[in-house]
Design an enzyme around this catalytic site. Sequence first.
Site: not given
Length: 209
Positions: A86, A115, A168-170
């Site tokens: 992201m 990430a 964030g992030s993943r």
Amino acid sequence: MLPMLPTIAVASGAWRYAAACFVAAVVAVVVFPPGVAVALALGVAVLWFHRDPGRNPPESGIVAPADGRVSVLREEGDRVRVGIFMNVTDVHVNRAPVAGTVESVEHRPGAYKPAFSKESDRNERVVVDCGDYQIALIAGWFARRIHPYVEAGDDLVRGQRIGHVSFGSRADVVLPPRYDRDDVRVAVDETVTAGETRLVATEPSASTH
């Protein structure tokens, strides 16, 4: 008469971060007037970052848990992991990829690597285990606030909001074991939309666990 301003839905808790900026703007009126505009802009930016638009999930398939770019697509034993990075401009509210029942929500401490890097596999995360599949909300070097919305025993539907990662992030999904890499419809670097883009076209059958 003043024009009506559009309303923007934001993620749970976002106003707490924005409020700090707006309070700083009030203080700046007295101590440093040029800082007012900066503080107000930061507050608006925080709310925009935490925006939470509605989505229209498809009637079948396994959908992306996050907005962003596919950064991970690999086999792990008999499972396939799809990870989505992201970016700062993406919506950071995460969604259930398919219906299921939450068996556990586990916080796992770890590192804070970028990430988009391979080292992020060791990052702090919250893992939502639905038995047949898992979702991992992963922190990055800057994003260190993971906010799950669900707990053990909750029944999920496809596209339901399950949490967000502030700044964030993943987000990863580990697919049910009956699917292999050939079943995945997306490729690395492809852009996906949470709750709408189908990672797998077919509906998972009853759990084989």
